[in-house]
Motif scaffolding. Structure first.
Motif, short mmCIF file in Angstrom:
data_model
loop_
_atom_site.label_atom_id
_atom_site.label_comp_id
_atom_site.label_asym_id
_atom_site.label_seq_id
_atom_site.Cartn_x
_atom_site.Cartn_y
_atom_site.Cartn_z
N ARG A 119 0.10 10.06 -4.37
CA ARG A 119 -1.21 9.41 -4.34
C ARG A 119 -1.32 8.35 -3.23
O ARG A 119 -1.49 7.16 -3.49
CB ARG A 119 -1.55 8.80 -5.71
N PRO A 120 -1.24 8.79 -1.97
CA PRO A 120 -1.32 7.82 -0.86
C PRO A 120 -2.71 7.20 -0.75
O PRO A 120 -3.73 7.84 -1.04
CB PRO A 120 -1.00 8.67 0.36
N GLU A 121 -2.72 5.95 -0.31
CA GLU A 121 -3.98 5.27 0.00
C GLU A 121 -4.31 5.37 1.49
O GLU A 121 -5.47 5.38 1.88
CB GLU A 121 -3.88 3.80 -0.40
N ARG A 139 0.84 -1.20 0.00
CA ARG A 139 0.00 0.00 0.00
C ARG A 139 0.88 1.25 0.00
O ARG A 139 1.95 1.26 0.59
CB ARG A 139 -0.90 0.04 1.23
N ARG A 140 0.39 2.28 -0.65
CA ARG A 140 1.07 3.58 -0.61
C ARG A 140 0.63 4.30 0.67
O ARG A 140 -0.54 4.64 0.82
CB ARG A 140 0.73 4.42 -1.84
N TRP A 163 -9.51 0.31 7.03
CA TRP A 163 -9.40 -0.17 5.65
C TRP A 163 -10.38 -1.31 5.38
O TRP A 163 -11.05 -1.34 4.35
CB TRP A 163 -7.97 -0.63 5.39
N GLU A 164 -10.46 -2.24 6.32
CA GLU A 164 -11.27 -3.44 6.11
C GLU A 164 -12.76 -3.19 6.31
O GLU A 164 -13.60 -3.87 5.70
CB GLU A 164 -10.81 -4.54 7.07
N HIS A 165 -13.10 -2.23 7.19
CA HIS A 165 -14.50 -1.99 7.52
C HIS A 165 -14.82 -0.49 7.44
O HIS A 165 -15.11 0.15 8.45
CB HIS A 165 -14.81 -2.52 8.92
N VAL A 213 -6.98 8.57 -1.50
CA VAL A 213 -6.99 8.31 -0.06
C VAL A 213 -8.22 7.51 0.35
O VAL A 213 -9.35 7.86 0.00
CB VAL A 213 -6.93 9.63 0.74
N ARG A 214 -7.99 6.44 1.12
CA ARG A 214 -9.08 5.63 1.66
C ARG A 214 -9.11 5.66 3.18
O ARG A 214 -10.16 5.50 3.79
CB ARG A 214 -8.93 4.17 1.17
#
Length: 296
Positions: free
Chosen positions: A83-85, A12-13, A253-255, A127-128
């Motif tokens: 472009r970070p996540e 992951r970034r 991230w997962e939820h 971004v997430r």
């Protein structure tokens, strides 16, 4: 190591602001070991020696950018390039006494720096997960015997603590205005804040930190100067809150939509020891030394 945290960080970034600091440096090392593509945005290291150089962090980063979190244009340009996540925001003015010497700079860095980061997130569609690290000093100090809870009022009587309370209010406002949990399928960003303090561990050469201050005095065979020996603090090793930050980000991230809001990270009650007790433990481990109380 890469299998930890459900492999969320592998490939992951990840952007770490404040990666040249104490906690940011250790977080960068950990993320690198987890297989993340780590990018760093921060001022150059503020002390010599420092963890950034001692741990060879420059070699662990995919990109390293020395910049000021108060410079929105520079921050936005960097984020749009890498472009970070996932983002961990630790860039801050982290000390109480310097906040008295430069309250304006403290608020600009801690409050408006966070505004800049969150504005940049709004304009960076990669971004997430965004996690803003503040402090356990963000709460209104009521001298309660129990630990503060996430829904206790924000506050702070000194510029540093107040700036952290303000930062939490900024995060809350952005979460309710732009990153609501109920509409996360539209904006895609899970925004949380993490609160911890009284962190100790190797690689910390900052001023006004009790163990580094003890060691500096002992090396010089000088008397350790202690300002508040009876103050009780929830001490924790640096890797303990960092583990919490990583687990929270993994859950974000997962939820998405389930782990937003503010989160406290602290030790069990047995970790609450007064400053005098810590100083005397350091002296005992060193084998010699003495201390005295001084005015704050």
């Amino acid at each position: 190591m890469r299998s930890c945290f459900n492999r969320v960080f592998e490939n992951r970034r990840v952007l770490v602001t404040g990666h040249t600091g104490f906690k940011g440096g250790w977080l960068t090392l950990w993320l690198s070991a987890l297989g993340a593509e780590v990018h760093g945005f921060a001022l150059p290291p503020s002390s010599k020696p420092n963890l950034f150089v001692a741990a060879g962090l420059a070699d662990r980063l995919v990109s390293n950018h020395f910049g000021d979190i108060r410079d929105y244009d520079d921050l936005l340009d960097y984020m749009q390039r890498v472009r970070p996540e996932i983002i961990f925001h630790l860039a801050a003015q982290p000390l109480v006494r310097p906040s008295y010497r430069d309250p304006k700079g403290t608020y600009e860095t801690n409050v408006m720096g966070t505004v800049n980061l969150l504005e940049a997130v709004r304009h960076c569609d990669s971004v997430r997960v965004c996690q803003v690290i503040t402090s356990d000093k963000c709460y209104e100090n009521r001298e309660w015997e129990y630990g503060y809870r996430e829904n206790d009022p924000m506050g702070g009587y000194d510029p540093y603590s107040s700036s952290k309370g303000c930062t939490e209010l900024v995060v809350s406002a952005y979460r309710h205005s732009f990153f609501q949990e109920v509409s996360i399928s539209q904006h895609g960003v899970s925004l949380a804040s993490s609160r911890a303090g009284n962190v100790i561990g190797g690689g910390d050469w900052s001023e006004d930190r009790i163990i580094p201050d003890c060691v500096r005095a002992l090396v010089k065979r000088a008397t350790i100067q202690v300002r508040n020996p009876q103050a009780i603090r929830p001490w924790q090793h640096v890797l303990e809150p960092l583990s919490g930050y990583l687990w929270l980000a993994a859950r974000q991230w997962e939820h998405p939509g389930s782990f937003e809001g503010g989160w406290n990270f602290g030790p069990v009650g047995t970790g609450n020891v007064d400053v005098q007790g810590i100083v005397e433990l350091v002296i005992a481990a060193w084998g010699s030394g003495n201390w005295q109380t001084v005015e704050s």
